[in-house]
Design a protein around this motif. Structure first.
Motif, PDB file in Angstrom:
ATOM      1  N   TYR A   7       0.849  -1.184   0.000  1.00  0.00           N
ATOM      2  CA  TYR A   7       0.000   0.000   0.000  1.00  0.00           C
ATOM      3  C   TYR A   7       0.885   1.233   0.000  1.00  0.00           C
ATOM      4  O   TYR A   7       2.014   1.186   0.489  1.00  0.00           O
ATOM      5  CB  TYR A   7      -0.895   0.032   1.246  1.00  0.00           C
ATOM      6  CG  TYR A   7      -1.974  -1.014   1.244  1.00  0.00           C
ATOM      7  CD1 TYR A   7      -3.271  -0.692   0.870  1.00  0.00           C
ATOM      8  CD2 TYR A   7      -1.694  -2.332   1.608  1.00  0.00           C
ATOM      9  CE1 TYR A   7      -4.267  -1.662   0.853  1.00  0.00           C
ATOM     10  CE2 TYR A   7      -2.673  -3.301   1.587  1.00  0.00           C
ATOM     11  CZ  TYR A   7      -3.959  -2.968   1.216  1.00  0.00           C
ATOM     12  OH  TYR A   7      -4.940  -3.929   1.196  1.00  0.00           O
ATOM     13  N   ILE A   8       0.356   2.321  -0.530  1.00  0.00           N
ATOM     14  CA  ILE A   8       1.058   3.594  -0.447  1.00  0.00           C
ATOM     15  C   ILE A   8       0.207   4.594   0.319  1.00  0.00           C
ATOM     16  O   ILE A   8      -1.024   4.494   0.344  1.00  0.00           O
ATOM     17  CB  ILE A   8       1.414   4.162  -1.834  1.00  0.00           C
ATOM     18  CG1 ILE A   8       0.166   4.358  -2.697  1.00  0.00           C
ATOM     19  CG2 ILE A   8       2.455   3.301  -2.526  1.00  0.00           C
ATOM     20  CD1 ILE A   8       0.400   5.173  -3.960  1.00  0.00           C
ATOM     21  N   VAL A   9       0.879   5.533   0.944  1.00  0.00           N
ATOM     22  CA  VAL A   9       0.232   6.662   1.604  1.00  0.00           C
ATOM     23  C   VAL A   9       0.577   7.888   0.765  1.00  0.00           C
ATOM     24  O   VAL A   9       1.754   8.145   0.502  1.00  0.00           O
ATOM     25  CB  VAL A   9       0.751   6.838   3.044  1.00  0.00           C
ATOM     26  CG1 VAL A   9       0.088   8.037   3.714  1.00  0.00           C
ATOM     27  CG2 VAL A   9       0.516   5.560   3.861  1.00  0.00           C
ATOM     28  N   TYR A  10      -0.445   8.612   0.311  1.00  0.00           N
ATOM     29  CA  TYR A  10      -0.216   9.773  -0.545  1.00  0.00           C
ATOM     30  C   TYR A  10      -0.981  10.980  -0.009  1.00  0.00           C
ATOM     31  O   TYR A  10      -1.961  10.842   0.719  1.00  0.00           O
ATOM     32  CB  TYR A  10      -0.613   9.482  -1.999  1.00  0.00           C
ATOM     33  CG  TYR A  10      -2.096   9.274  -2.199  1.00  0.00           C
ATOM     34  CD1 TYR A  10      -2.912  10.330  -2.592  1.00  0.00           C
ATOM     35  CD2 TYR A  10      -2.680   8.032  -1.988  1.00  0.00           C
ATOM     36  CE1 TYR A  10      -4.280  10.152  -2.765  1.00  0.00           C
ATOM     37  CE2 TYR A  10      -4.040   7.848  -2.159  1.00  0.00           C
ATOM     38  CZ  TYR A  10      -4.834   8.916  -2.549  1.00  0.00           C
ATOM     39  OH  TYR A  10      -6.181   8.746  -2.700  1.00  0.00           O
ATOM     40  N   ARG A  11      -0.518  12.151  -0.375  1.00  0.00           N
ATOM     41  CA  ARG A  11      -1.130  13.396   0.105  1.00  0.00           C
ATOM     42  C   ARG A  11      -2.433  13.693  -0.625  1.00  0.00           C
ATOM     43  O   ARG A  11      -2.508  13.625  -1.845  1.00  0.00           O
ATOM     44  CB  ARG A  11      -0.183  14.572  -0.090  1.00  0.00           C
ATOM     45  CG  ARG A  11       1.043  14.454   0.770  1.00  0.00           C
ATOM     46  CD  ARG A  11       1.511  15.808   1.267  1.00  0.00           C
ATOM     47  NE  ARG A  11       2.575  15.624   2.241  1.00  0.00           N
ATOM     48  CZ  ARG A  11       2.368  15.418   3.531  1.00  0.00           C
ATOM     49  NH1 ARG A  11       1.147  15.403   4.006  1.00  0.00           N
ATOM     50  NH2 ARG A  11       3.385  15.245   4.350  1.00  0.00           N
ATOM     51  N   THR A  12      -3.456  14.020   0.161  1.00  0.00           N
ATOM     52  CA  THR A  12      -4.719  14.492  -0.399  1.00  0.00           C
ATOM     53  C   THR A  12      -4.822  16.001  -0.221  1.00  0.00           C
ATOM     54  O   THR A  12      -5.697  16.636  -0.792  1.00  0.00           O
ATOM     55  CB  THR A  12      -5.919  13.811   0.283  1.00  0.00           C
ATOM     56  OG1 THR A  12      -5.847  14.048   1.694  1.00  0.00           O
ATOM     57  CG2 THR A  12      -5.927  12.318   0.009  1.00  0.00           C
ATOM     58  N   GLU A  18       5.408  19.285  -0.996  1.00  0.00           N
ATOM     59  CA  GLU A  18       4.736  18.035  -1.363  1.00  0.00           C
ATOM     60  C   GLU A  18       3.301  18.333  -1.781  1.00  0.00           C
ATOM     61  O   GLU A  18       2.460  18.665  -0.962  1.00  0.00           O
ATOM     62  CB  GLU A  18       4.760  17.048  -0.196  1.00  0.00           C
ATOM     63  CG  GLU A  18       6.171  16.675   0.217  1.00  0.00           C
ATOM     64  CD  GLU A  18       6.215  15.813   1.466  1.00  0.00           C
ATOM     65  OE1 GLU A  18       5.167  15.612   2.122  1.00  0.00           O
ATOM     66  OE2 GLU A  18       7.315  15.344   1.784  1.00  0.00           O
ATOM     67  N   GLY A  19       3.034  18.212  -3.069  1.00  0.00           N
ATOM     68  CA  GLY A  19       1.706  18.501  -3.607  1.00  0.00           C
ATOM     69  C   GLY A  19       0.745  17.343  -3.431  1.00  0.00           C
ATOM     70  O   GLY A  19       1.111  16.259  -2.954  1.00  0.00           O
ATOM     71  N   VAL A  20      -0.490  17.567  -3.819  1.00  0.00           N
ATOM     72  CA  VAL A  20      -1.520  16.525  -3.782  1.00  0.00           C
ATOM     73  C   VAL A  20      -1.060  15.361  -4.658  1.00  0.00           C
ATOM     74  O   VAL A  20      -0.600  15.556  -5.774  1.00  0.00           O
ATOM     75  CB  VAL A  20      -2.874  17.077  -4.274  1.00  0.00           C
ATOM     76  CG1 VAL A  20      -3.903  15.974  -4.424  1.00  0.00           C
ATOM     77  CG2 VAL A  20      -3.372  18.147  -3.317  1.00  0.00           C
ATOM     78  N   GLY A  21      -1.129  14.166  -4.123  1.00  0.00           N
ATOM     79  CA  GLY A  21      -0.719  12.965  -4.841  1.00  0.00           C
ATOM     80  C   GLY A  21       0.691  12.514  -4.510  1.00  0.00           C
ATOM     81  O   GLY A  21       1.081  11.397  -4.846  1.00  0.00           O
ATOM     82  N   ALA A  43      -4.025   9.672   2.345  1.00  0.00           N
ATOM     83  CA  ALA A  43      -4.915   8.534   2.114  1.00  0.00           C
ATOM     84  C   ALA A  43      -4.070   7.299   1.828  1.00  0.00           C
ATOM     85  O   ALA A  43      -2.895   7.404   1.469  1.00  0.00           O
ATOM     86  CB  ALA A  43      -5.855   8.812   0.952  1.00  0.00           C
ATOM     87  N   LEU A  44      -4.686   6.149   1.973  1.00  0.00           N
ATOM     88  CA  LEU A  44      -4.040   4.857   1.774  1.00  0.00           C
ATOM     89  C   LEU A  44      -4.682   4.158   0.594  1.00  0.00           C
ATOM     90  O   LEU A  44      -5.911   4.126   0.475  1.00  0.00           O
ATOM     91  CB  LEU A  44      -4.243   4.014   3.046  1.00  0.00           C
ATOM     92  CG  LEU A  44      -3.636   2.630   3.112  1.00  0.00           C
ATOM     93  CD1 LEU A  44      -2.118   2.736   3.260  1.00  0.00           C
ATOM     94  CD2 LEU A  44      -4.213   1.871   4.297  1.00  0.00           C
ATOM     95  N   VAL A  45      -3.859   3.608  -0.314  1.00  0.00           N
ATOM     96  CA  VAL A  45      -4.390   2.889  -1.465  1.00  0.00           C
ATOM     97  C   VAL A  45      -3.466   1.711  -1.771  1.00  0.00           C
ATOM     98  O   VAL A  45      -2.245   1.806  -1.579  1.00  0.00           O
ATOM     99  CB  VAL A  45      -4.541   3.813  -2.699  1.00  0.00           C
ATOM    100  CG1 VAL A  45      -3.211   4.294  -3.211  1.00  0.00           C
ATOM    101  CG2 VAL A  45      -5.319   3.132  -3.807  1.00  0.00           C
ATOM    102  N   GLN A  46      -4.035   0.608  -2.215  1.00  0.00           N
ATOM    103  CA  GLN A  46      -3.232  -0.570  -2.561  1.00  0.00           C
ATOM    104  C   GLN A  46      -2.434  -0.304  -3.835  1.00  0.00           C
ATOM    105  O   GLN A  46      -2.930   0.298  -4.784  1.00  0.00           O
ATOM    106  CB  GLN A  46      -4.114  -1.797  -2.743  1.00  0.00           C
ATOM    107  CG  GLN A  46      -3.291  -3.064  -2.890  1.00  0.00           C
ATOM    108  CD  GLN A  46      -4.145  -4.323  -2.916  1.00  0.00           C
ATOM    109  OE1 GLN A  46      -5.376  -4.256  -2.913  1.00  0.00           O
ATOM    110  NE2 GLN A  46      -3.510  -5.459  -2.942  1.00  0.00           N
ATOM    111  N   THR A  59      -2.048   9.624  -8.871  1.00  0.00           N
ATOM    112  CA  THR A  59      -3.261  10.306  -9.269  1.00  0.00           C
ATOM    113  C   THR A  59      -4.446   9.419  -8.928  1.00  0.00           C
ATOM    114  O   THR A  59      -4.595   8.329  -9.500  1.00  0.00           O
ATOM    115  CB  THR A  59      -3.252  10.605 -10.787  1.00  0.00           C
ATOM    116  OG1 THR A  59      -2.091  11.385 -11.088  1.00  0.00           O
ATOM    117  CG2 THR A  59      -4.502  11.376 -11.193  1.00  0.00           C
ATOM    118  N   ALA A  60      -5.243   9.868  -7.979  1.00  0.00           N
ATOM    119  CA  ALA A  60      -6.393   9.086  -7.540  1.00  0.00           C
ATOM    120  C   ALA A  60      -7.427   8.988  -8.654  1.00  0.00           C
ATOM    121  O   ALA A  60      -7.634   9.946  -9.399  1.00  0.00           O
ATOM    122  CB  ALA A  60      -7.019   9.726  -6.304  1.00  0.00           C
ATOM    123  N   THR A  61      -8.054   7.822  -8.777  1.00  0.00           N
ATOM    124  CA  THR A  61      -9.131   7.650  -9.743  1.00  0.00           C
ATOM    125  C   THR A  61     -10.450   8.006  -9.086  1.00  0.00           C
ATOM    126  O   THR A  61     -10.605   7.890  -7.878  1.00  0.00           O
ATOM    127  CB  THR A  61      -9.175   6.198 -10.253  1.00  0.00           C
ATOM    128  OG1 THR A  61      -9.304   5.324  -9.144  1.00  0.00           O
ATOM    129  CG2 THR A  61      -7.914   5.848 -11.013  1.00  0.00           C
TER     130      THR A  61
END
Length: 62
Positions: A7-12, A18-21, A43-46, A59-61
């Motif tokens: 999983y990754i943790v990315y900025r929302t 550090e920009g969004v994503g 946020a956390l995403v696989q 880039t979040a879908t």
């Protein structure tokens, strides 16, 4: 029995340079139990394909 996945943790929300994503961390989690603690504004995403390294941009879908 659950299997471990990356999983990754990315900025929302942007934070300084550090920009969004922006990917701030990566972890391995089996997906069971409570979600690992992640900071506010992230946020956390696989990322099973391991396509995003720390410092890259996700880039979040929708």
């Amino acid at each position: 029995m659950a299997s471990d996945a990356r999983y990754i943790v990315y900025r929302t929300v942007a934070d300084g340079a550090e920009g969004v994503g922006y990917v701030v961390n990566a972890l391995v989690w089996d997906g069971t139990g409570t979600t690992p603690l992640i900071p506010a504004g992230t946020a956390l995403v696989q990322d099973a394909a391991q396509a995003y390294q720390i410092g890259s941009t996700y880039t979040a879908t929708s």
